[in-house]
Design a protein around this motif. Structure first.
Motif, PDB file in Angstrom:
ATOM      1  N   THR A 156     119.510  71.169 -24.004  1.00 24.62           N
ATOM      2  CA  THR A 156     119.188  71.193 -22.573  1.00 24.62           C
ATOM      3  C   THR A 156     118.181  72.291 -22.282  1.00 24.62           C
ATOM      4  O   THR A 156     117.238  72.095 -21.507  1.00 24.62           O
ATOM      5  CB  THR A 156     120.467  71.401 -21.732  1.00 24.62           C
ATOM      6  N   HIS A 202     113.863  71.943 -20.963  1.00 26.96           N
ATOM      7  CA  HIS A 202     113.121  72.631 -19.893  1.00 26.96           C
ATOM      8  C   HIS A 202     112.142  73.674 -20.422  1.00 26.96           C
ATOM      9  O   HIS A 202     111.089  73.899 -19.821  1.00 26.96           O
ATOM     10  CB  HIS A 202     114.101  73.310 -18.931  1.00 26.96           C
ATOM     11  N   VAL A 215     122.614  67.797 -16.964  1.00 27.69           N
ATOM     12  CA  VAL A 215     121.915  67.765 -15.694  1.00 27.69           C
ATOM     13  C   VAL A 215     122.044  69.150 -15.065  1.00 27.69           C
ATOM     14  O   VAL A 215     123.047  69.471 -14.435  1.00 27.69           O
ATOM     15  CB  VAL A 215     122.503  66.686 -14.752  1.00 27.69           C
ATOM     16  N   ILE A 216     121.046  69.965 -15.323  1.00 25.67           N
ATOM     17  CA  ILE A 216     120.980  71.300 -14.760  1.00 25.67           C
ATOM     18  C   ILE A 216     119.519  71.561 -14.433  1.00 25.67           C
ATOM     19  O   ILE A 216     118.630  71.162 -15.180  1.00 25.67           O
ATOM     20  CB  ILE A 216     121.562  72.363 -15.722  1.00 25.67           C
ATOM     21  N   SER A 217     119.291  72.183 -13.318  1.00 30.60           N
ATOM     22  CA  SER A 217     117.905  72.387 -12.904  1.00 30.60           C
ATOM     23  C   SER A 217     117.271  73.545 -13.663  1.00 30.60           C
ATOM     24  O   SER A 217     117.946  74.431 -14.189  1.00 30.60           O
ATOM     25  CB  SER A 217     117.845  72.671 -11.398  1.00 30.60           C
ATOM     26  N   LYS A 218     115.971  73.522 -13.676  1.00 33.74           N
ATOM     27  CA  LYS A 218     115.205  74.590 -14.303  1.00 33.74           C
ATOM     28  C   LYS A 218     115.519  75.922 -13.612  1.00 33.74           C
ATOM     29  O   LYS A 218     115.674  76.954 -14.269  1.00 33.74           O
ATOM     30  CB  LYS A 218     113.712  74.245 -14.182  1.00 33.74           C
ATOM     31  N   ASN A 219     115.615  75.886 -12.282  1.00 37.48           N
ATOM     32  CA  ASN A 219     115.920  77.108 -11.527  1.00 37.48           C
ATOM     33  C   ASN A 219     117.291  77.663 -11.872  1.00 37.48           C
ATOM     34  O   ASN A 219     117.468  78.882 -11.955  1.00 37.48           O
ATOM     35  CB  ASN A 219     115.810  76.860 -10.021  1.00 37.48           C
ATOM     36  N   ASP A 220     118.274  76.787 -12.066  1.00 40.00           N
ATOM     37  CA  ASP A 220     119.600  77.259 -12.471  1.00 40.00           C
ATOM     38  C   ASP A 220     119.554  77.889 -13.858  1.00 40.00           C
ATOM     39  O   ASP A 220     120.194  78.910 -14.109  1.00 40.00           O
ATOM     40  CB  ASP A 220     120.625  76.121 -12.442  1.00 40.00           C
TER      41      ASP A 220
END
Length: 195
Positions: free
Chosen positions: A43, A47, A6-11
């Motif tokens: 991951t 994305h 669970v990591i955002s695209k922005n991160d």
């Protein structure tokens, strides 16, 4: 230990920029980004399907963020801030322009990438035109629209960056001082016409 998936695209884009700055474009891989972000390669693939998609996202993010910063300035400082931002990215070792140039060359054989890069450049042109319209009520030269000024100024900045990438001794400071004088001269023309 890897972080949960669970990591955002922005991160991921933030980690990818760090990875690019640390390793350079030559050693940039999805695996190195995953390691820096502490996530699995899967991951990253969730994305971004390809390395090129991630690199395009980096270019888009840098472009969008730099214009967002500049657009927040008061009207009288927009041109100076835009010139300063462009100057700061204009160097022999500019990873942004190396990346953009590498993607540009790759896009000649990849229509989807070419379209995406074209959209980034078009957005830059439009954003520059919008910012110019805050500074200039109309074009300083009859017959040249603000839209064309936006396109020309994007071309100037990109052309200067390309020259700086190719020439270690490119006179960045002097050139950008004179570009700023060019804008001041154009603004003076506009104010003289209005009097």
């Amino acid at each position: 230990m890897a972080k949960a998936n669970v990591i955002s695209k922005n991160d991921l884009i933030k980690y990818a920029k760090e990875c690019l700055a640390t390793n350079g474009i030559e050693k940039f891989t999805l695996r190195s980004v995953a390691e820096m972000a502490g996530v699995t390669q899967g991951t990253i693939y969730y994305h971004f399907r390809t390395k090129e998609q991630l690199l395009l996202a980096i270019v888009q993010d840098i472009s969008k963020n730099s214009w967002a910063e500049i657009s927040q300035k008061s009207n009288q400082y927009i041109i100076s801030e835009a010139i300063e931002s462009a100057k700061n990215r204009c160097s022999y070792d500019s990873y942004f322009h190396k990346l953009f140039s590498a993607l540009l060359v790759s896009s000649f054989n990849n229509e989807k990438m070419r379209i995406q890069l074209g959209e980034i450049v078009s957005n830059e042109n439009n954003t520059l035109t919008q910012n110019l319209s805050k500074f200039w009520s109309k074009s300083p030269i009859d017959g040249v629209s603000l839209e064309t000024w936006g396109i020309l100024l994007t071309a100037i900045v990109d052309g200067l960056a390309l020259q700086a990438l190719l020439q270690k001794d490119f006179p960045v400071e002097k050139t950008y001082e004179e570009v700023e004088q060019l804008f001041k001269g154009l603004s003076n023309l506009l104010y003289e016409k209005d009097e």
